[in-house]
Design a protein around this motif. Sequence first.
Motif, PDB file in Angstrom:
ATOM      1  N   ARG A 120      44.356  31.731  63.351  1.00 19.41           N
ATOM      2  CA  ARG A 120      44.122  32.860  64.256  1.00 19.41           C
ATOM      3  C   ARG A 120      45.038  32.777  65.471  1.00 19.41           C
ATOM      4  N   ARG A 179      47.765  35.584  66.316  1.00 16.37           N
ATOM      5  CA  ARG A 179      47.634  36.305  67.586  1.00 16.37           C
ATOM      6  C   ARG A 179      48.893  36.128  68.428  1.00 16.37           C
ATOM      7  N   GLU A 185      51.324  39.122  69.760  1.00 18.74           N
ATOM      8  CA  GLU A 185      51.609  39.305  71.187  1.00 18.74           C
ATOM      9  C   GLU A 185      53.103  39.258  71.473  1.00 18.74           C
ATOM     10  N   GLU A 189      42.965  39.682  63.243  1.00 18.17           N
ATOM     11  CA  GLU A 189      43.989  39.757  64.286  1.00 18.17           C
ATOM     12  C   GLU A 189      44.854  41.007  64.141  1.00 18.17           C
ATOM     13  N   ARG A 233      42.810  43.625  65.647  1.00 17.89           N
ATOM     14  CA  ARG A 233      42.789  43.449  67.098  1.00 17.89           C
ATOM     15  C   ARG A 233      44.029  44.055  67.750  1.00 17.89           C
ATOM     16  N   SER A 265      38.022  43.820  69.706  1.00 16.15           N
ATOM     17  CA  SER A 265      39.060  44.064  70.708  1.00 16.15           C
ATOM     18  C   SER A 265      38.657  45.207  71.631  1.00 16.15           C
TER      19      SER A 265
END
Length: 355
Positions: free
Chosen positions: A14, A18, A22, A79, A82, A229
């Motif tokens: 995860r 993530r 990002e 993710e 999200r 999220s």
Amino acid sequence: MTNLLYTDIEDALRESVRGAMERHLDPHSTTGIYDEPKPWEAKAWQSLTEELGVAGLLVPEDRGGVGAGPREAAVVLEEIGRAVAPVPYLTSSVIATQVLLELGESEHIAALAAGEATAALVLPWSARPGHWSPVQGTEPVKPVAGAVGADLLLIPVADAGGVQLHLVKAAETTVESLVSFDMTRPLAAVTPASGEVLATGDDAHRAVEAGLQAGAALLASEQYGLARSCLETTVDYVKNRIQFARPIGSFQAIKHRLADLYLEVTQAGAAARYAAATLADDDADKAVAISVAQAYCSDVAVHAAEEAVQLHGGNGMTWEYPVHLYLKRAKSSQLALGTPEKHRQDLGPLVNITT
């Protein structure tokens, strides 16, 4: 007893996914995909496939994959939800890959596992486990998810024996992009074509069914990730948005709405995890778990996104603010692989409830 807790490996996965999201995705710039449509965000997809190798999570090591399973794939999809990431993970690395795995196919599976190619199952995006029909005639099939930009198309075609599963190179047929509500997961009209016959009859039907089951089970994890999220960003917003000289999150009405949403999202997480776990274990409760997860998580994702739009106030209504991306993905996913209403109808006979 099924363990729904995340393992250390899943937590590390995860964190890696993530981080990749990002680095390569900016929700504020993702809105540009509506002005300049594209199949997926290339840098994000390249990071997921080449750097992290997550496209091969469902594929055994001896066939070019990682040798993990649905639980790990579910973490990736959480993710992706999200970040509302425009990547073809669900359609290619889950659904199409599972179809080929069920058939024992080896020629193309390694390319999908490595992210060197993508594939899509050519059925209407509303098709669900146990309720789909093979393609008949030459009329375009629509809407098909994941076909835009795909290299390979898996087309279940009706024949005298029931169904033939054809593998067709996308360049050898017509894939026409459609304007869809959620442009982060493009839809298309695909003109059926003949190609390499991978399977016929029961084998073909079983393979398509396996792909749809995997898709429906793991879509719930994406919906859970999206809902969580929305909850987290909304809580952060109401803590900092000042009105009448106090944070709006201090008002009781806001507290109640977010408390109720927290319970819904937490329950959705449990339903999604259980669906992924039963898929991983090929549990006898798999069909029930999938229908429960889809019936519940779909609605929770939409509710969470609606609350996010409303509680962000004027910001939530602007095009530049990314909240609308979550609502569009949630609403379009609510109609994917069977609506909540259809899954509730399926659930009745599975638990011996008749009307």
